[in-house]
Design a protein around this motif. Structure first.
Motif, PDB file in Angstrom:
ATOM      1  N   LEU A 385      37.378  28.285  37.818  1.00 37.81           N
ATOM      2  CA  LEU A 385      38.717  29.374  37.450  1.00 37.81           C
ATOM      3  C   LEU A 385      38.755  30.093  38.774  1.00 37.81           C
ATOM      4  CD1 LEU A 385      36.326  28.611  34.363  1.00 37.81           C
ATOM      5  CD2 LEU A 385      38.639  28.784  33.885  1.00 37.81           C
ATOM      6  N   TYR A 386      40.208  30.615  38.173  1.00 41.29           N
ATOM      7  CA  TYR A 386      40.694  31.183  39.487  1.00 41.29           C
ATOM      8  C   TYR A 386      41.834  32.531  38.914  1.00 41.29           C
ATOM      9  CZ  TYR A 386      39.483  27.742  42.491  1.00 41.29           C
ATOM     10  OH  TYR A 386      39.266  26.692  43.290  1.00 41.29           O
ATOM     11  N   HIS A 387      41.466  33.247  38.323  1.00 43.79           N
ATOM     12  CA  HIS A 387      42.103  34.768  37.483  1.00 43.79           C
ATOM     13  C   HIS A 387      42.689  35.968  38.656  1.00 43.79           C
ATOM     14  CE1 HIS A 387      40.530  38.768  35.651  1.00 43.79           C
ATOM     15  NE2 HIS A 387      41.396  38.027  35.161  1.00 43.79           N
ATOM     16  N   THR A 407      31.783  29.123  38.155  1.00 48.73           N
ATOM     17  CA  THR A 407      32.519  30.106  38.883  1.00 48.73           C
ATOM     18  C   THR A 407      33.537  30.453  38.666  1.00 48.73           C
ATOM     19  OG1 THR A 407      30.881  29.069  40.777  1.00 48.73           O
ATOM     20  CG2 THR A 407      32.585  30.331  41.057  1.00 48.73           C
ATOM     21  N   ILE A 408      34.112  32.113  38.652  1.00 48.39           N
ATOM     22  CA  ILE A 408      35.269  33.059  38.363  1.00 48.39           C
ATOM     23  C   ILE A 408      35.132  33.443  39.449  1.00 48.39           C
ATOM     24  CG2 ILE A 408      36.443  34.115  36.947  1.00 48.39           C
ATOM     25  CD1 ILE A 408      34.723  32.830  34.609  1.00 48.39           C
ATOM     26  N   TYR A 409      36.732  32.990  39.929  1.00 50.59           N
ATOM     27  CA  TYR A 409      36.772  33.577  41.627  1.00 50.59           C
ATOM     28  C   TYR A 409      37.814  34.933  40.963  1.00 50.59           C
ATOM     29  CZ  TYR A 409      35.422  29.901  43.779  1.00 50.59           C
ATOM     30  OH  TYR A 409      34.280  28.730  44.422  1.00 50.59           O
ATOM     31  N   ASN A 410      37.213  36.245  41.602  1.00 51.97           N
ATOM     32  CA  ASN A 410      38.533  36.853  41.084  1.00 51.97           C
ATOM     33  C   ASN A 410      39.619  37.138  41.836  1.00 51.97           C
ATOM     34  OD1 ASN A 410      37.510  37.766  37.799  1.00 51.97           O
ATOM     35  ND2 ASN A 410      35.915  37.342  39.214  1.00 51.97           N
ATOM     36  N   ALA A 411      40.750  37.654  41.320  1.00 50.30           N
ATOM     37  CA  ALA A 411      41.528  38.152  42.921  1.00 50.30           C
ATOM     38  C   ALA A 411      41.518  39.134  43.024  1.00 50.30           C
ATOM     39  CB  ALA A 411      42.988  37.059  42.611  1.00 50.30           C
ATOM     40  N   SER A 437      32.836  36.187  41.099  1.00 48.28           N
ATOM     41  CA  SER A 437      33.367  36.287  42.388  1.00 48.28           C
ATOM     42  C   SER A 437      34.351  36.974  42.687  1.00 48.28           C
ATOM     43  CB  SER A 437      33.283  35.181  43.244  1.00 48.28           C
ATOM     44  OG  SER A 437      34.538  34.461  43.583  1.00 48.28           O
ATOM     45  N   GLN A 438      34.694  38.303  43.528  1.00 47.08           N
ATOM     46  CA  GLN A 438      36.085  38.544  44.192  1.00 47.08           C
ATOM     47  C   GLN A 438      36.508  38.742  45.727  1.00 47.08           C
ATOM     48  OE1 GLN A 438      36.231  40.942  41.781  1.00 47.08           O
ATOM     49  NE2 GLN A 438      37.970  41.930  42.564  1.00 47.08           N
TER      50      GLN A 438
END
Length: 739
Positions: A385-387, A407-411, A437-438
């Motif tokens: 998922l892309y946050h 997995t959550i990708y934090n922009a 992740s950040q």
């Protein structure tokens, strides 16, 4: 009118006519050089020239100031540089002009400044020149203006009149459309006719706006069209002739597919209908004998309603290399029902706001534009998922992961904590893994964003339950993560970071079972008290350098009858670790020379070899055999200090100016169950070493018993001080040898 941004309704203040290219001072670009029309000789245009581009894709560097530009229908023009000021710009139908560096438009005293029937881009546009007249812009049915870096227009007192042409009958029939009725006013279309960066205020600068159809008739706002000033630019919304959007219902033919790679909808009777973007799709209540599994290749709809427990799989296709696409503005799932994705060995791409519960059983799922307003269950496979937003991408009551990965990708600017709602309970079971992740090095999480609770626990040591903090760009990159969630670790569980973890006080941890670990480069204890409860027969290993937090030096309290083991190296933490119950295990080479360890009564300290800032041993606390402990600042002894067994080989070393404090004035060392008081001998083969010169207060006895002989080697008075030195120890050793 509907656009309440300073745009006046009515006829345009100046009648707009297509600019006429003057005969004199007009130059034509032939693809190689400029030709002056009047003399048919080549040269270089001067200031105020009119430049004409007839065909092909043309590039040029130097454009004279105050030029007028005409781009013919078959030409595309790309400038490497443009003058700060241009006069008229005329793009015929389909023409394209990219004019960087054009900061001002100097309109003629009468007539039309911009006549745009193609695409015009002016990236550095600022506003209207004070030297020219009012601004009259005509934007045709195929016209579009992008003034990229402009967030507001400098009008310099000039009126800005816009004449906009829209084409209500512009959409023709679509080739290959099946089972559709082509009906008048069947669809709504929105066009952005002037675009800029986010948060512009173009509407405030517009003096008048006239909207015409292709026949030149003035249209009425509200009934024929609406205008809106969005964050991106000025938009017009109107109706067009076309295929009427409809709602398609799936009844569940097990031998059919919902959507093919050519956007073809197949209903329960095998009838094919072309799927249009604004359609709504309903997966109805499942009837007896009807399959609940639907194969999808590509489904792009306005909305999608799932009324029962449906499973979506990837349909076989070569066009997308066995990938499926599920795209909608919203997917609404009935309460108590679940939308299950089973991608097998394929890929499923989902872009939608999902209202309801979702389950992934296998395969790979990418959710680049998705939000799940419901529970998420992963029993296998991998979901990314892309946050990108400030709102959570998961906001249900539960996130359950077992034998799979989320997995959550934090922009940039989106903290990891805000990716998951603070009302959510995260449950990571056997083989489950959650990656946060950040994009930036710092992963800031306010405590208000922390999930309600995180529960980790596995029944298989080879398939632990894991929570990872790692960089957007790969595990090898360092990251600084803030941890604020209350957590349970129930065996075979791991919290890991490729970098440091900032522990907030509310991130209390309760531990059951064995093989629980927290590993990171550094663990930063923020100001406050971090509570760790390890139940009987439970264990928690922390493998990280322990440091003070950014907010100051926090403390740790350990409760429960289980074991807390610290295995970091060269920690610089200055707080206090209070052991209220159970065992504290300090691994080899752990340096906590600035920290205080306080052992309550009934607790046990194990240390192969460690250095502490200060040590407090309260009544009936014990030091394990073979422990080697160096105390740099102060040692406080309770009234009954014990060692763990009869082989008394523990070494307690006091370095530098260590202060030894005795509780109650008189301290009793409980060694092997025998009390030592003045005149008695109990230290059997016990090496109790004092190194350096420590300041000692209270009453303390140092002695040993060998072959039945009693020796009370040194007595410190009840008041005052005494120095324990290497000379005193040497004298004791010599006396013992003589005996």
């Amino acid at each position: 009118m509907l656009l309440t941004l300073g745009i006046a309704q009515g006829t345009c203040q100046a009648e707009m006519t297509e600019p006429v290219v003057p005969a004199d001072n007009t130059w034509t670009w032939n693809g190689t050089e400029w030709i002056e029309n009047a003399t048919e000789t080549s040269g270089t245009p001067g200031s105020g020239a009119h430049l004409s581009f007839s065909s092909g894709s043309d590039y040029w560097d130097a454009v004279p100031a105050n030029s007028g530009i005409v781009v013919k229908e078959s030409a595309n023009v790309y400038a490497n540089s443009s003058p700060e000021c241009l006069e008229t710009i005329h793009l015929e139908n389909g023409a394209v002009a990219l004019l960087p560096g054009t900061q001002w438009i100097k309109a003629p005293n009468s007539g039309t400044a911009l006549w745009i029937d193609g695409d015009l881009v002016m990236n550095d546009f600022v506003g209207f020149s004070a030297d020219g007249g009012d601004q009259n812009w005509h934007i045709g049915a195929n016209g579009y203006i992008d003034i990229g870096s402009t967030s507001s227009i400098a009008t310099n007192g000039k009126a800005w009149n816009i004449e906009l042409v829209i084409a209500p009958e512009a959409e023709a029939e679509i080739e290959g459309v099946k089972n559709r009725t082509y009906s008048e006013k069947g669809a709504t279309k929105t066009d952005c006719f002037i675009e800029g960066p986010d948060d512009n205020n173009f509407g405030e600068a517009v003096t008048s706006l006239t909207v015409l159809d292709e026949e030149g008739r003035t249209l009425a706002e509200g009934s024929d069209y609406t205008i809106s000033n969005t964050r991106y630019g000025l938009e017009v919304t109107y109706q067009i002739d076309g295929y009427k959007r409809t709602t398609l219902t799936w009844a569940g033919d097990p031998n059919a597919i919902a959507s093919t790679g050519t956007d073809c909808w197949v209903d329960s009777e095998g009838v094919q209908t072309t799927l249009l973007e604004d359609d709504s799709v309903v997966f109805d209540t499942i009837q007896n004998g009807v399959s609940s599994t639907v194969s999808i290749v590509e489904l792009d709809a306005k909305t999608m309603n799932v009324k029962d427990n449906y499973t979506f799989t990837v349909g076989e296709n070569e066009q997308y290399d066995n990938q499926a696409w599920l795209i909608a503005d919203e997917i609404n799932i009935n309460d108590g029902k679940t939308m299950t994705i089973s991608a097998g060995e394929s890929y499923f791409n989902v872009d939608a706001v999902i209202n309801g519960d979702v389950c992934l059983t296998d395969g790979y799922v990418s959710m680049s534009e998705s939000i799940i307003n419901g529970n998420l269950t992963v029993t296998g496979g991998e979901m990314n998922l892309y946050h990108w937003r400030t709102t959570p991408v998961i906001s249900g009551d539960r996130l359950d992961i077992q034998n799979g990965t989320v997995t959550i990708y934090n922009a940039s600017g989106c903290g990891a904590g805000s990716a998951i709602s603070n009302k959510t309970i995260i449950n990571i079971g056997t083989g489950g893994r959650l990656n946060l992740s950040q994009e930036e090095e710092q992963m800031n999480v306010e405590s208000a964003y922390a999930p309600t609770k995180i529960v980790l626990g596995s029944n298989d040591a080879d398939a632990p339950a894991s929570l990872y903090f790692w960089s957007f760009y790969g595990y090898g990159e360092k990251i600084s993560a803030t941890y604020a969630a209350a957590t349970e670790m129930n065996g075979n569980s791991l919290i890991d970071s490729a970098g440091s973890i900032h522990i907030l006080p509310q991130a209390g941890i309760s531990v059951k079972g064995t093989n629980n670990a927290i590993t990171a480069d550094a663990l930063k204890i923020e100001e406050g008290t971090w509570k760790i409860d390890v139940a009987e027969n439970g264990e928690l290993y922390i493998g990280a350098q322990i440091q003070d937090g950014e907010s100051g030096s926090g403390n740790i309290t350990k409760s429960g009858d289980g074991t807390l083991a610290l295995g970091g190296y060269e920690s610089t933490w200055q707080g206090t670790l209070s052991v209220e119950a159970g065992t504290l295990n300090l691994y080899d080479a752990l340096a906590m020379n600035k920290a205080t360890v306080s052992m309550a009564g009934g607790t046990k300290l194990e240390a192969i070899s460690c250095t502490l800032g200060s040590l407090v041993l309260q009544d009936s606390s014990a030091i394990d055999t073979y422990s080697v402990i160096t105390v740099e600042n102060s040692l406080t002894l309770g009234s009954g200090i014990g060692l763990s067994d009869n082989t008394l080989q523990s070494i307690l070393m006091l370095e530098g100016n260590t202060t030894v404090t005795l509780f109650d004035g008189v301290a009793t060392l409980n060694l092997s169950g025998t009390s030592y008081t003045a005149g008695e001998a109990v230290m059997v083969d016990f090496a109790h070493h004092f190194t350096g010169e420590g300041l000692t207060t209270g009453r303390y006895y140092l002695g040993f018993n060998s072959a039945g002989d009693v020796f009370a080697g040194l007595m410190v008075p009840e008041s005052g001080t005494a120095t324990l030195s290497l000379l005193a120890l040497a004298a004791l050793a010599a006396r013992r040898k003589r005996k």
